[in-house]
Design an enzyme around this catalytic site. Structure first.
Site, PDB file in Angstrom:
ATOM      1  CD  GLN A 175      -3.115   0.664   2.216  1.00 49.82           C
ATOM      2  OE1 GLN A 175      -3.140  -0.403   2.813  1.00 49.82           O
ATOM      3  NE2 GLN A 175      -3.941   1.641   2.498  1.00 49.82           N
ATOM      4  CB  SER A 228       2.889  -4.521   3.875  1.00 46.59           C
ATOM      5  OG  SER A 228       1.734  -4.369   4.664  1.00 46.59           O
ATOM      6  CG  LEU A 229      -1.518  -5.361  -0.559  1.00 50.67           C
ATOM      7  CD1 LEU A 229      -2.757  -6.132  -0.191  1.00 50.67           C
ATOM      8  CD2 LEU A 229      -1.832  -4.106  -1.319  1.00 50.67           C
ATOM      9  NE  ARG A 237      -2.968  -7.494   5.155  1.00 51.39           N
ATOM     10  CZ  ARG A 237      -2.158  -6.490   4.844  1.00 51.39           C
ATOM     11  NH1 ARG A 237      -2.536  -5.598   3.932  1.00 51.39           N
ATOM     12  NH2 ARG A 237      -0.975  -6.361   5.429  1.00 51.39           N
ATOM     13  CD  GLN A 247       1.641  -8.949   5.987  1.00 52.52           C
ATOM     14  OE1 GLN A 247       0.526  -8.442   5.996  1.00 52.52           O
ATOM     15  NE2 GLN A 247       2.245  -9.335   4.872  1.00 52.52           N
TER      16      GLN A 247
END
Length: 311
Positions: A9, A89-90, A114, A244
């Site tokens: 992101q 991350s994402l 999410r 995470q």
């Protein structure tokens, strides 16, 4: 060895990968599949003109996954090989789809959920994130250890660390980081304190979904954010993905792990070139963006020339 790395992101932008959509049928198939699975006009959002709407966490996450997988399908069609994957991350969800661990359908449903859960985990305006530049992670860990409500969220490079937490606690810590030698402290334009214990409500609900979907053996090694290492078992992969949300992204360690695996080319798959910049600050390696068809053509030329040289 080639590594595919997938952005998270913050890399979203209007009309990202539109040239891929226009040029390649396999890219169009991915976009149309995402719209069908989500029952939502994701294409209209990405190729529209409402940047504020695209930036919302629950929209940005499926948008980035989809556009990364559009590019990934083109990479596959061109016969560009890869030996390991990782995502920031994402981007870890994109990496897991690329490695064959998750289906695209499950991944896009997961990241939409999410995003919604992350958006709602903390009251609007109560949490945020800050990037600290020019200060060692060890010094930041020492400072954060003496603060309440501030947590390390991302180890992005040796001189870029992101902290997460309550807005009031973050703002009161700015001068502490600067007095310790930070060159800059930048508040990030995010809607919450991601990768911190404050995401626990989102983690609990996301885990219910993650525990129901199928994880398959990876086709190539996957380096995970939570550990910065390759996971051994499917259960470990599942738990890493769940953990995470409340754990720091160990990107520096992830890149060093890939370096130890003899990766010498890093290909950022999808929008932007943020990860290319971070990799260059961590290891001495070749980095390639796929932010446009022109960049993809350059990458294809480099890979084909390398194959000829090896032959």
């Amino acid at each position: 060895m080639n590594a595919l790395i997938f952005p998270g992101q913050g890399s979203q932008k209007l009309n990202m990968m539109k040239d891929f959509y226009d040029e390649y049928p396999q890219a169009r198939e991915v976009m149309h599949r995402a719209c069908d699975v989500l029952n939502f006009d994701l294409k209209g959002l990405i190729f529209g003109n409402d940047e504020h709407e695209l930036t919302k966490t629950y929209n940005a996450q499926p948008a980035l996954l989809t556009t990364s997988m559009m590019v990934f399908e083109v990479i596959k069609s061109k016969g560009i090989n890869f030996d390991v994957v990782a995502g920031h991350s994402l981007g870890e969800y994109s990496a897991l789809v690329a490695a064959g661990v998750l289906s695209f359908d499950d991944a896009i449903r997961a990241v939409r959920l999410r995003g919604e859960l992350m958006e709602n985990a903390v009251p609007s305006g109560a949490g945020s994130m800050m990037a600290i530049l020019g200060l060692s992670p060890e010094k930041i860990e020492e400072i954060v250890g003496n603060l309440n409500g501030v947590y390390i969220a991302n180890y992005n490079s040796p001189l870029q660390t992101v902290v997460s937490g309550e807005v009031t606690a973050l703002l009161s810590a700015v001068d502490i980081f600067k007095n310790a030698g930070a060159k800059r402290v930048v508040q990030l334009n995010v809607s919450g304190p991601f990768h911190s214990p404050l995401m626990a409500p989102a983690k609990e609900k996301l885990s219910e979904f993650i525990n129901k979907i199928e994880f398959r053996r990876p086709n190539v090694p996957v380096v995970f954010n939570v550990t910065g290492k390759v996971a051994g078992t499917l259960e470990e992969m599942r738990m890493n993905l769940i953990n995470q949300l409340t754990s720091p992204v160990r990107w520096t360690e992830s890149v060093k792990t890939m370096d130890e695996m003899c990766v010498n080319k890093y290909i950022e798959v999808g929008s932007g070139n943020v990860l290319c910049g971070l990799v260059k600050k961590i290891v001495n390696a070749e980095v390639y963006s796929t932010d446009s068809i022109d960049e993809m053509d350059k990458l294809e030329g480099v890979v084909k020339n390398a194959e000829i040289a090896e032959f």
